[in-house]
Design a protein around this motif. Structure first.
Motif, PDB file in Angstrom:
ATOM      1  N   ALA A  64       0.823  -1.213   0.000  1.00  0.00           N
ATOM      2  CA  ALA A  64       0.000   0.000   0.000  1.00  0.00           C
ATOM      3  C   ALA A  64       0.860   1.266   0.000  1.00  0.00           C
ATOM      4  CB  ALA A  64      -0.941  -0.011   1.199  1.00  0.00           C
ATOM      5  N   GLU A  65       1.983   1.224   0.703  1.00  0.00           N
ATOM      6  CA  GLU A  65       2.815   2.422   0.810  1.00  0.00           C
ATOM      7  C   GLU A  65       3.376   2.833  -0.555  1.00  0.00           C
ATOM      8  OE1 GLU A  65       6.721   4.120   3.260  1.00  0.00           O
ATOM      9  OE2 GLU A  65       5.858   2.157   3.752  1.00  0.00           O
ATOM     10  N   THR A  66       3.936   1.879  -1.287  1.00  0.00           N
ATOM     11  CA  THR A  66       4.512   2.229  -2.587  1.00  0.00           C
ATOM     12  C   THR A  66       3.424   2.484  -3.624  1.00  0.00           C
ATOM     13  OG1 THR A  66       4.724  -0.107  -3.264  1.00  0.00           O
ATOM     14  CG2 THR A  66       6.589   0.900  -2.083  1.00  0.00           C
ATOM     15  N   LEU A  67       2.320   1.747  -3.544  1.00  0.00           N
ATOM     16  CA  LEU A  67       1.218   1.978  -4.475  1.00  0.00           C
ATOM     17  C   LEU A  67       0.675   3.394  -4.311  1.00  0.00           C
ATOM     18  CD1 LEU A  67      -1.686  -0.451  -5.330  1.00  0.00           C
ATOM     19  CD2 LEU A  67      -2.136   1.948  -4.830  1.00  0.00           C
ATOM     20  N   ASP A  68       0.446   3.791  -3.063  1.00  0.00           N
ATOM     21  CA  ASP A  68      -0.092   5.127  -2.809  1.00  0.00           C
ATOM     22  C   ASP A  68       0.880   6.218  -3.259  1.00  0.00           C
ATOM     23  OD1 ASP A  68      -2.269   3.865  -1.753  1.00  0.00           O
ATOM     24  OD2 ASP A  68      -1.832   4.351   0.335  1.00  0.00           O
ATOM     25  N   ALA A  69       2.183   5.954  -3.080  1.00  0.00           N
ATOM     26  CA  ALA A  69       3.179   6.942  -3.489  1.00  0.00           C
ATOM     27  C   ALA A  69       3.148   7.158  -4.996  1.00  0.00           C
ATOM     28  CB  ALA A  69       4.571   6.485  -3.055  1.00  0.00           C
ATOM     29  N   GLU A  70       2.885   6.090  -5.755  1.00  0.00           N
ATOM     30  CA  GLU A  70       2.840   6.232  -7.209  1.00  0.00           C
ATOM     31  C   GLU A  70       1.527   6.788  -7.724  1.00  0.00           C
ATOM     32  OE1 GLU A  70       3.562   3.820 -11.382  1.00  0.00           O
ATOM     33  OE2 GLU A  70       4.360   3.031  -9.500  1.00  0.00           O
ATOM     34  N   PHE A  71       0.412   6.283  -7.186  1.00  0.00           N
ATOM     35  CA  PHE A  71      -0.887   6.618  -7.764  1.00  0.00           C
ATOM     36  C   PHE A  71      -1.625   7.739  -7.032  1.00  0.00           C
ATOM     37  CE2 PHE A  71      -0.088   2.356  -9.373  1.00  0.00           C
ATOM     38  CZ  PHE A  71      -0.460   2.475 -10.705  1.00  0.00           C
ATOM     39  N   PHE A  72      -1.356   7.940  -5.751  1.00  0.00           N
ATOM     40  CA  PHE A  72      -2.139   8.902  -4.972  1.00  0.00           C
ATOM     41  C   PHE A  72      -1.286   9.979  -4.311  1.00  0.00           C
ATOM     42  CE2 PHE A  72      -5.019   5.001  -4.318  1.00  0.00           C
ATOM     43  CZ  PHE A  72      -5.728   5.286  -5.487  1.00  0.00           C
ATOM     44  N   SER A  73      -0.084  10.166  -4.816  1.00  0.00           N
ATOM     45  CA  SER A  73       0.794  11.188  -4.234  1.00  0.00           C
ATOM     46  C   SER A  73       0.141  12.559  -4.312  1.00  0.00           C
ATOM     47  CB  SER A  73       2.126  11.207  -4.983  1.00  0.00           C
ATOM     48  OG  SER A  73       2.977  12.207  -4.468  1.00  0.00           O
ATOM     49  N   GLY A  74       0.199  13.299  -3.200  1.00  0.00           N
ATOM     50  CA  GLY A  74      -0.366  14.640  -3.168  1.00  0.00           C
ATOM     51  C   GLY A  74      -1.857  14.687  -2.963  1.00  0.00           C
ATOM     52  N   THR A  75      -2.475  13.512  -2.695  1.00  0.00           N
ATOM     53  CA  THR A  75      -3.920  13.459  -2.445  1.00  0.00           C
ATOM     54  C   THR A  75      -4.173  12.950  -1.036  1.00  0.00           C
ATOM     55  OG1 THR A  75      -4.413  11.154  -3.065  1.00  0.00           O
ATOM     56  CG2 THR A  75      -4.134  12.751  -4.864  1.00  0.00           C
ATOM     57  N   SER A  76      -5.432  12.933  -0.648  1.00  0.00           N
ATOM     58  CA  SER A  76      -5.831  12.389   0.658  1.00  0.00           C
ATOM     59  C   SER A  76      -6.381  10.971   0.524  1.00  0.00           C
ATOM     60  CB  SER A  76      -6.871  13.306   1.305  1.00  0.00           C
ATOM     61  OG  SER A  76      -7.958  13.540   0.422  1.00  0.00           O
ATOM     62  N   TRP A  77      -6.090  10.297  -0.591  1.00  0.00           N
ATOM     63  CA  TRP A  77      -6.562   8.938  -0.834  1.00  0.00           C
ATOM     64  C   TRP A  77      -5.547   7.919  -0.329  1.00  0.00           C
ATOM     65  CZ3 TRP A  77      -9.116   8.298  -6.319  1.00  0.00           C
ATOM     66  CH2 TRP A  77     -10.047   9.329  -6.521  1.00  0.00           C
ATOM     67  N   LYS A  78      -6.048   6.826   0.267  1.00  0.00           N
ATOM     68  CA  LYS A  78      -5.218   5.728   0.750  1.00  0.00           C
ATOM     69  C   LYS A  78      -5.845   4.408   0.301  1.00  0.00           C
ATOM     70  CE  LYS A  78      -2.444   8.430   3.144  1.00  0.00           C
ATOM     71  NZ  LYS A  78      -1.023   8.641   2.742  1.00  0.00           N
ATOM     72  N   SER A  79      -5.071   3.571  -0.359  1.00  0.00           N
ATOM     73  CA  SER A  79      -5.608   2.341  -0.943  1.00  0.00           C
ATOM     74  C   SER A  79      -6.005   1.325   0.113  1.00  0.00           C
ATOM     75  CB  SER A  79      -4.582   1.712  -1.890  1.00  0.00           C
ATOM     76  OG  SER A  79      -3.367   1.461  -1.213  1.00  0.00           O
ATOM     77  N   ILE A  80      -7.078   0.579  -0.178  1.00  0.00           N
ATOM     78  CA  ILE A  80      -7.521  -0.490   0.716  1.00  0.00           C
ATOM     79  C   ILE A  80      -7.720  -1.820  -0.009  1.00  0.00           C
ATOM     80  CG2 ILE A  80      -8.598   0.996   2.450  1.00  0.00           C
ATOM     81  CD1 ILE A  80     -11.297   0.466   1.095  1.00  0.00           C
ATOM     82  N   LEU A  81      -7.975  -1.784  -1.329  1.00  0.00           N
ATOM     83  CA  LEU A  81      -8.260  -3.020  -2.054  1.00  0.00           C
ATOM     84  C   LEU A  81      -8.008  -2.788  -3.542  1.00  0.00           C
ATOM     85  CD1 LEU A  81      -9.473  -5.890  -1.330  1.00  0.00           C
ATOM     86  CD2 LEU A  81     -11.645  -5.020  -2.196  1.00  0.00           C
ATOM     87  N   VAL A  82      -7.535  -3.841  -4.206  1.00  0.00           N
ATOM     88  CA  VAL A  82      -7.400  -3.830  -5.662  1.00  0.00           C
ATOM     89  C   VAL A  82      -8.363  -4.879  -6.213  1.00  0.00           C
ATOM     90  CG1 VAL A  82      -5.849  -4.280  -7.610  1.00  0.00           C
ATOM     91  CG2 VAL A  82      -5.000  -3.054  -5.596  1.00  0.00           C
ATOM     92  N   VAL A  83      -9.129  -4.506  -7.231  1.00  0.00           N
ATOM     93  CA  VAL A  83     -10.141  -5.411  -7.778  1.00  0.00           C
ATOM     94  C   VAL A  83      -9.960  -5.536  -9.286  1.00  0.00           C
ATOM     95  CG1 VAL A  83     -12.598  -5.960  -7.950  1.00  0.00           C
ATOM     96  CG2 VAL A  83     -11.754  -4.636  -5.983  1.00  0.00           C
ATOM     97  N   ASN A  84      -9.609  -6.739  -9.756  1.00  0.00           N
ATOM     98  CA  ASN A  84      -9.583  -7.002 -11.187  1.00  0.00           C
ATOM     99  C   ASN A  84     -11.019  -7.167 -11.677  1.00  0.00           C
ATOM    100  OD1 ASN A  84      -6.770  -7.035 -11.277  1.00  0.00           O
ATOM    101  ND2 ASN A  84      -6.683  -9.203 -10.782  1.00  0.00           N
ATOM    102  N   LEU A  85     -11.304  -6.629 -12.852  1.00  0.00           N
ATOM    103  CA  LEU A  85     -12.658  -6.670 -13.400  1.00  0.00           C
ATOM    104  C   LEU A  85     -12.630  -7.092 -14.863  1.00  0.00           C
ATOM    105  CD1 LEU A  85     -13.886  -3.262 -11.939  1.00  0.00           C
ATOM    106  CD2 LEU A  85     -14.693  -5.518 -11.218  1.00  0.00           C
ATOM    107  N   GLY A  86     -13.642  -7.844 -15.258  1.00  0.00           N
ATOM    108  CA  GLY A  86     -13.759  -8.254 -16.650  1.00  0.00           C
ATOM    109  C   GLY A  86     -14.767  -9.365 -16.784  1.00  0.00           C
ATOM    110  N   TYR A  87     -14.587 -10.171 -17.818  1.00  0.00           N
ATOM    111  CA  TYR A  87     -15.426 -11.347 -18.038  1.00  0.00           C
ATOM    112  C   TYR A  87     -14.572 -12.585 -17.811  1.00  0.00           C
ATOM    113  CZ  TYR A  87     -18.713  -8.036 -19.978  1.00  0.00           C
ATOM    114  OH  TYR A  87     -19.581  -6.975 -20.127  1.00  0.00           O
ATOM    115  N   ALA A  88     -15.118 -13.523 -17.074  1.00  0.00           N
ATOM    116  CA  ALA A  88     -14.347 -14.682 -16.653  1.00  0.00           C
ATOM    117  C   ALA A  88     -13.911 -15.527 -17.848  1.00  0.00           C
ATOM    118  CB  ALA A  88     -15.159 -15.528 -15.681  1.00  0.00           C
ATOM    119  N   ALA A  89     -12.670 -15.996 -17.810  1.00  0.00           N
ATOM    120  CA  ALA A  89     -12.192 -16.976 -18.773  1.00  0.00           C
ATOM    121  C   ALA A  89     -12.653 -18.361 -18.343  1.00  0.00           C
ATOM    122  CB  ALA A  89     -10.669 -16.917 -18.870  1.00  0.00           C
TER     123      ALA A  89
END
Length: 207
Positions: free
Chosen positions: A162-187
């Motif tokens: 979460a620390e490195t993910l937030d640094a890359e994607f949410f730097s300078g914001t008040s957002w903090k990651s809690i979950l990653v969800v892959n989405l699509g149609y099942a193979a």
């Protein structure tokens, strides 16, 4: 209780069996995805459904970053546990779910009868953070169910830095990651065999 309890005990006004199956009884975590694309409109529709489920004082602290480009998924994969990388790279879309620690700024809009809570929470970082995390996590569950109800397969994952993910994607914001969800149609090989669930007699008590 003498009554035999089942998922169909309460019928009147509830979802039909097909809907319950899609959301709960036949739904499983997706581990691989078909090449079928997912549109931005479909991804917006997931939120447009999930947003109606309840949160404390209608706080709605969940925030969503959709990662749909190959480059974005590659950048995201670097922050994931090794076992989660390949399926994320193959998913048509990935949602990074986060809580917004500044959610209280929206309270005059989403809960005008309690607009004064904005100032109360602004002065209490610990309470605000706890409230944001709890309610966003609750919303994350709603988000997965909303995706399933709209015909998408979902693969929620907590295996990431979460620390490195937030640094890359949410730097300078008040957002903090809690979950990653892959989405699509099942193979075809997307789902593992269904694993046992605890019986109601093992988890429910009545007083």
């Amino acid at each position: 209780m003498s009554e035999t309890l089942t998922a169909t005990t309460i019928e009147s006004g509830g979802a039909n069996e097909s809907a319950r199956s899609a959301i709960f009884t036949n739904a499983r975590t997706a581990n691989s995805f078909a090449a079928t694309p997912v549109t931005d409109a479909q991804l917006v529709a997931v939120w447009e459904l999930a947003k109606w489920a309840p949160t404390a004082i209608n706080s709605q602290p969940l925030r969503v970053l959709y990662v749909t480009s190959a480059e974005g998924r590659e950048n995201l994969a670097r922050h994931l546990s090794r076992g989660n990388r390949a399926k994320t790279l193959a998913a048509p879309a990935v949602a990074i779910l986060a809580y917004d620690s500044d959610f209280h700024e929206q309270l005059p809009l989403v809960m005008p009868v309690m607009a004064g809570m904005r100032d109360v929470l602004a002065a209490d970082d610990a309470k605000r953070g706890q409230m944001a995390q709890f309610n966003a996590t609750l919303q994350a569950g709603y988000f997965v169910l909303a995706a399933r109800s709209l015909g998408l397969a979902a693969g929620p994952m907590a295996g990431f830095d979460a620390e490195t993910l937030d640094a890359e994607f949410f730097s300078g914001t008040s957002w903090k990651s809690i979950l990653v969800v892959n989405l699509g149609y099942a193979a075809g090989d997307s789902f593992r065999d269904r694993q046992p669930r605890l019986e109601h007699s093992e988890v429910i008590r009545f007083i």
